[in-house]
Design a protein around this motif. Structure first.
Motif, mmCIF file in Angstrom:
data_model
loop_
_atom_site.group_PDB
_atom_site.id
_atom_site.type_symbol
_atom_site.label_atom_id
_atom_site.label_comp_id
_atom_site.label_asym_id
_atom_site.label_seq_id
_atom_site.Cartn_x
_atom_site.Cartn_y
_atom_site.Cartn_z
ATOM 1 N N LEU A 66 5.948 -2.911 16.676
ATOM 2 C CA LEU A 66 5.737 -1.913 15.635
ATOM 3 C C LEU A 66 6.051 -2.452 14.242
ATOM 4 O O LEU A 66 5.348 -2.121 13.276
ATOM 5 N N ARG A 67 7.068 -3.277 14.121
ATOM 6 C CA ARG A 67 7.409 -3.821 12.804
ATOM 7 C C ARG A 67 6.253 -4.643 12.234
ATOM 8 O O ARG A 67 5.961 -4.579 11.038
ATOM 9 N N ARG A 68 5.606 -5.408 13.090
ATOM 10 C CA ARG A 68 4.483 -6.211 12.617
ATOM 11 C C ARG A 68 3.298 -5.324 12.253
ATOM 12 O O ARG A 68 2.629 -5.570 11.246
ATOM 13 N N VAL A 69 3.042 -4.299 13.044
ATOM 14 C CA VAL A 69 1.958 -3.364 12.729
ATOM 15 C C VAL A 69 2.197 -2.733 11.365
ATOM 16 O O VAL A 69 1.296 -2.688 10.512
ATOM 17 N N CYS A 70 3.413 -2.261 11.142
ATOM 18 C CA CYS A 70 3.737 -1.606 9.874
ATOM 19 C C CYS A 70 3.670 -2.586 8.710
ATOM 20 O O CYS A 70 3.163 -2.249 7.630
ATOM 21 N N ALA A 71 4.172 -3.807 8.911
ATOM 22 C CA ALA A 71 4.132 -4.808 7.848
ATOM 23 C C ALA A 71 2.694 -5.142 7.482
ATOM 24 O O ALA A 71 2.355 -5.304 6.299
ATOM 25 N N LEU A 72 1.836 -5.228 8.484
ATOM 26 C CA LEU A 72 0.425 -5.526 8.246
ATOM 27 C C LEU A 72 -0.237 -4.422 7.424
ATOM 28 O O LEU A 72 -0.904 -4.686 6.413
ATOM 29 N N LEU A 73 -0.034 -3.185 7.826
ATOM 30 C CA LEU A 73 -0.660 -2.064 7.136
ATOM 31 C C LEU A 73 -0.087 -1.880 5.726
ATOM 32 O O LEU A 73 -0.824 -1.573 4.784
ATOM 33 N N ARG A 74 1.216 -2.088 5.587
ATOM 34 C CA ARG A 74 1.843 -1.982 4.270
ATOM 35 C C ARG A 74 1.294 -3.050 3.327
ATOM 36 O O ARG A 74 0.957 -2.787 2.167
ATOM 37 N N SER A 75 1.211 -4.287 3.829
ATOM 38 C CA SER A 75 0.688 -5.385 3.006
ATOM 39 C C SER A 75 -0.771 -5.148 2.643
ATOM 40 O O SER A 75 -1.216 -5.484 1.538
ATOM 41 N N TRP A 76 -1.511 -4.567 3.551
ATOM 42 C CA TRP A 76 -2.928 -4.306 3.316
ATOM 43 C C TRP A 76 -3.114 -3.283 2.193
ATOM 44 O O TRP A 76 -3.931 -3.456 1.301
ATOM 45 N N ILE A 77 -2.318 -2.221 2.244
ATOM 46 C CA ILE A 77 -2.364 -1.224 1.175
ATOM 47 C C ILE A 77 -1.953 -1.849 -0.156
ATOM 48 O O ILE A 77 -2.596 -1.636 -1.191
ATOM 49 N N ASP A 78 -0.883 -2.632 -0.136
ATOM 50 C CA ASP A 78 -0.405 -3.261 -1.370
ATOM 51 C C ASP A 78 -1.441 -4.225 -1.947
ATOM 52 O O ASP A 78 -1.608 -4.321 -3.168
ATOM 53 N N TYR A 79 -2.115 -4.950 -1.065
ATOM 54 C CA TYR A 79 -3.170 -5.889 -1.488
ATOM 55 C C TYR A 79 -4.296 -5.146 -2.205
ATOM 56 O O TYR A 79 -4.777 -5.587 -3.257
ATOM 57 N N SER A 80 -4.691 -4.015 -1.664
ATOM 58 C CA SER A 80 -5.760 -3.235 -2.286
ATOM 59 C C SER A 80 -5.275 -2.565 -3.561
ATOM 60 O O SER A 80 -5.914 -2.666 -4.618
ATOM 61 N N ALA A 81 -4.134 -1.888 -3.486
ATOM 62 C CA ALA A 81 -3.613 -1.163 -4.651
ATOM 63 C C ALA A 81 -3.235 -2.110 -5.784
ATOM 64 O O ALA A 81 -3.369 -1.764 -6.964
ATOM 65 N N GLY A 82 -2.780 -3.306 -5.430
ATOM 66 C CA GLY A 82 -2.372 -4.275 -6.442
ATOM 67 C C GLY A 82 -3.520 -5.025 -7.064
ATOM 68 O O GLY A 82 -3.309 -5.878 -7.939
ATOM 69 N N ARG A 83 -4.761 -4.740 -6.615
ATOM 70 C CA ARG A 83 -5.959 -5.366 -7.160
ATOM 71 C C ARG A 83 -5.841 -6.896 -7.130
ATOM 72 O O ARG A 83 -6.027 -7.587 -8.146
ATOM 73 N N VAL A 84 -5.525 -7.405 -5.947
ATOM 74 C CA VAL A 84 -5.560 -8.852 -5.758
ATOM 75 C C VAL A 84 -6.927 -9.383 -6.169
ATOM 76 O O VAL A 84 -7.050 -10.458 -6.753
ATOM 77 N N PHE A 85 -7.963 -8.607 -5.851
ATOM 78 C CA PHE A 85 -9.299 -8.858 -6.380
ATOM 79 C C PHE A 85 -9.592 -7.785 -7.420
ATOM 80 O O PHE A 85 -9.244 -6.619 -7.235
ATOM 81 N N GLU A 86 -10.252 -8.180 -8.475
ATOM 82 C CA GLU A 86 -10.512 -7.277 -9.599
ATOM 83 C C GLU A 86 -11.196 -5.986 -9.162
ATOM 84 O O GLU A 86 -10.907 -4.904 -9.663
#
Length: 219
Positions: A87-107
């Motif tokens: 579960l920790r890995r699942v949550c870390a993956l989903l959290r990082s995914w949201i942060d990647y999108s919200a943080g505009r890693v790509f413009e």
């Protein structure tokens, strides 16, 4: 030999710098909007110089897809791999995914959300490269959910690809609505939706809190 190695190193550095701009352009305007001429103008280089790095527009598109795949892996997959399976890995993956999108890693938000819509019905090598990257991402999420199920941290799940699809849909919808409305609120909706889905299968609220999906528990 040292002179040749130096030229190769400079060429590799130039290629990386050009591709860094290329993936941002593609995330906003699509891969079809990514041309050698436009890219040359964006990076203040000659068209012939950029053409020498990639050859054709299709090769440029393929290089952009591979570069974006590497960035997504480094931003989302690799941080999740640090966490233990379950579960920790699942949550870390989903959290990082949201942060990647919200943080505009790509413009333009999520690169693969943008180019998948562009090429989903267009067969060819670029379509296939996008599909391989998306399949790699999805397989990691399915596998991570499977480990959580095997460890008893998520219960009652008989179809891990179905849950992976639902969680992916929440994140992709938040990416789209956030861009359209110029708002971060859709990511909060996605977070709540993910919490709801995981709790429905018995996810430990302590783990959800520690991984940033819920407010820290009192005490």
């Amino acid at each position: 030999m040292q002179q040749l190695d130096g030229r190769r190193a400079r060429g590799d550095e130039s290629r990386r710098a050009v591709l860094a701009r290329a993936v941002d352009i593609a995330s906003v305007n699509g891969l079809e909007g990514l041309t050698i001429g436009r890219l040359a103008a964006e990076v203040s280089a000659s068209k012939s110089g950029v053409a020498a790095l990639f050859g054709t527009k299709e090769q440029l598109q393929l290089a952009a897809v591979e570069t974006a795949r590497g960035i997504f892996t480094a931003s989302v997959i690799d941080p999740a791999r640090i966490q233990p399976r379950g579960l920790r890995r699942v949550c870390a993956l989903l959290r990082s995914w949201i942060d990647y999108s919200a943080g505009r890693v790509f413009e333009g938000g999520c690169f693969f959300f943008a180019v998948s819509a562009e090429f989903d019905s267009r067969p060819g090598v670029v379509h296939d490269a996008i599909l391989r990257a998306v399949d790699e991402r999805d397989a990691f999420l399915v596998s991570s959910i499977g480990h959580a199920v095997d460890q008893g941290e998520l219960v009652g799940i008989t179809d891990t690809p179905q849950l992976a699809f639902e969680l992916t849909a929440l994140i992709e919808a938040s990416n789209s609505y956030s861009l359209l409305r110029r708002s971060a609120e859709p990511y909060e909706f996605a977070r709540r939706g993910i919490v709801s889905r995981l709790q429905a299968y018995g996810a430990d609220t302590t783990v959800l809190a520690k991984t940033g999906f819920m407010d820290p528990l009192p005490g």
